[in-house]
Design an enzyme around this catalytic site. Structure first.
Site, mmCIF file in Angstrom:
data_model
loop_
_atom_site.group_PDB
_atom_site.id
_atom_site.type_symbol
_atom_site.label_atom_id
_atom_site.label_comp_id
_atom_site.label_asym_id
_atom_site.label_seq_id
_atom_site.Cartn_x
_atom_site.Cartn_y
_atom_site.Cartn_z
ATOM 1 N N ASP A 1 0.876 -1.179 0.000
ATOM 2 C CA ASP A 1 0.000 0.000 0.000
ATOM 3 C C ASP A 1 0.913 1.229 0.000
ATOM 4 O O ASP A 1 2.143 1.101 -0.173
ATOM 5 C CB ASP A 1 -0.979 -0.045 1.189
ATOM 6 C CG ASP A 1 -0.305 0.163 2.534
ATOM 7 O OD1 ASP A 1 0.942 0.235 2.575
ATOM 8 O OD2 ASP A 1 -1.016 0.263 3.553
ATOM 9 N N HIS A 2 0.325 2.424 0.235
ATOM 10 C CA HIS A 2 1.134 3.652 0.232
ATOM 11 C C HIS A 2 2.218 3.639 1.308
ATOM 12 O O HIS A 2 3.299 4.172 1.113
ATOM 13 C CB HIS A 2 0.219 4.878 0.411
ATOM 14 C CG HIS A 2 -0.734 4.743 1.559
ATOM 15 N ND1 HIS A 2 -1.874 3.962 1.495
ATOM 16 C CD2 HIS A 2 -0.697 5.246 2.820
ATOM 17 C CE1 HIS A 2 -2.511 4.018 2.650
ATOM 18 N NE2 HIS A 2 -1.822 4.776 3.463
ATOM 19 N N ARG B 1 7.310 -33.907 9.602
ATOM 20 C CA ARG B 1 6.285 -33.581 10.606
ATOM 21 C C ARG B 1 5.689 -32.182 10.361
ATOM 22 O O ARG B 1 4.542 -31.919 10.721
ATOM 23 C CB ARG B 1 6.861 -33.688 12.014
ATOM 24 C CG ARG B 1 7.919 -32.663 12.356
ATOM 25 C CD ARG B 1 8.556 -32.950 13.725
ATOM 26 N NE ARG B 1 9.470 -31.908 14.146
ATOM 27 C CZ ARG B 1 10.715 -31.775 13.693
ATOM 28 N NH1 ARG B 1 11.191 -32.613 12.798
ATOM 29 N NH2 ARG B 1 11.496 -30.803 14.149
ATOM 30 N N HIS B 2 6.475 -31.328 9.728
ATOM 31 C CA HIS B 2 5.968 -29.976 9.458
ATOM 32 C C HIS B 2 4.895 -30.000 8.367
ATOM 33 O O HIS B 2 3.961 -29.200 8.404
ATOM 34 C CB HIS B 2 7.113 -29.046 9.076
ATOM 35 C CG HIS B 2 8.169 -28.988 10.142
ATOM 36 N ND1 HIS B 2 7.916 -28.494 11.401
ATOM 37 C CD2 HIS B 2 9.450 -29.429 10.157
ATOM 38 C CE1 HIS B 2 8.998 -28.609 12.141
ATOM 39 N NE2 HIS B 2 9.949 -29.173 11.413
ATOM 40 N N THR C 1 2.804 -1.750 8.932
ATOM 41 C CA THR C 1 3.229 -2.693 9.974
ATOM 42 C C THR C 1 3.516 -4.094 9.442
ATOM 43 O O THR C 1 4.096 -4.906 10.157
ATOM 44 C CB THR C 1 2.107 -2.848 11.013
ATOM 45 O OG1 THR C 1 0.938 -3.324 10.316
ATOM 46 C CG2 THR C 1 1.788 -1.532 11.712
ATOM 47 N N GLY C 2 3.018 -4.413 8.269
ATOM 48 C CA GLY C 2 3.062 -5.786 7.742
ATOM 49 C C GLY C 2 1.869 -6.607 8.204
ATOM 50 O O GLY C 2 1.543 -7.647 7.627
ATOM 51 N N HIS D 1 9.396 -24.271 8.530
ATOM 52 C CA HIS D 1 8.398 -25.017 9.309
ATOM 53 C C HIS D 1 6.966 -24.759 8.873
ATOM 54 O O HIS D 1 6.118 -25.637 9.002
ATOM 55 C CB HIS D 1 8.538 -24.692 10.803
ATOM 56 C CG HIS D 1 9.745 -25.331 11.432
ATOM 57 N ND1 HIS D 1 9.975 -25.334 12.788
ATOM 58 C CD2 HIS D 1 10.795 -25.986 10.872
ATOM 59 C CE1 HIS D 1 11.113 -25.971 13.049
ATOM 60 N NE2 HIS D 1 11.641 -26.371 11.896
ATOM 61 N N CYS E 1 3.194 -3.227 4.110
ATOM 62 C CA CYS E 1 2.342 -2.092 4.487
ATOM 63 C C CYS E 1 3.058 -1.400 5.648
ATOM 64 O O CYS E 1 4.256 -1.644 5.855
ATOM 65 C CB CYS E 1 0.914 -2.524 4.811
ATOM 66 S SG CYS E 1 0.726 -3.584 6.254
#
Ligand code: RB5
Length: 150
Positions: free
Chosen positions: A8-9, A134-135, A69-70, A100, A67
């Site tokens: 975004d901006h 297992r992951h 904050t992410g 993982h 963005c």
């Protein structure tokens, strides 16, 4: 690696820095979504959904979303079926969301991390491989969404 990128901006300037870093490292940029200037306001869910759908359709590709904050782009991207997107602030998590959690999309906060840390986080994400085993079982359970009450 092949990347679909968007911001975004709030993430425009960091997006430009990271696209250059990706190209310098020999990666392919398949698409870029979002405004070209911080003055051009864009709603992060629209950018995140567009990029997440592109990654979902383009098997083997990865996404980079930015963005302020992410967090917003990650929340929105994770609504798209089959997509696993994670916000990271440290190198260990950048590796582990690949190793993982088999994340296809890395989300970064341009108002949280500086350019050099962002490049390092992106390179850690790229360098890691999904470990499977297992992951893979746990990732499949994530997709299933069922729990004790499900
Ligand atoms: C835009 O001002 C800001 O809210 C956005 O970039 C992001 O941080 C949302 O999660």
């Amino acid at each position: 690696m092949r990347f679909h990128v968007g911001s975004d901006h709030g993430g425009v300037e960091l997006r430009k820095v990271l696209i250059e870093a990706l190209r310098d490292d020999g990666h392919e940029i398949s698409s870029v979504e979002g405004p070209t200037s911080p003055d051009e306001k864009a709603d992060y869910p629209e950018v995140a959904h567009t990029v997440a759908h592109r990654v979902a359709k383009d098997e083997g590709s990865f996404g980079l979303l930015i963005c302020g904050t992410g967090q917003g782009v990650a929340m929105a991207a994770n609504k798209v079926e089959g997509i696993r997107a994670g916000v990271v602030l440290d190198a260990f998590s950048a590796r582990m969301i690949r190793a993982h959690n088999d994340a296809q999309i890395l989300c970064l906060g341009a108002r949280v991390v500086g350019d050099e840390l962002a490049k390092l986080l992106l390179r850690e994400f790229i360098a890691a491989d999904f470990e499977g085993g297992r992951h893979a079982r746990r990732v499949a359970k994530m997709e299933d969404g069922a729990g004790a009450d499900g």
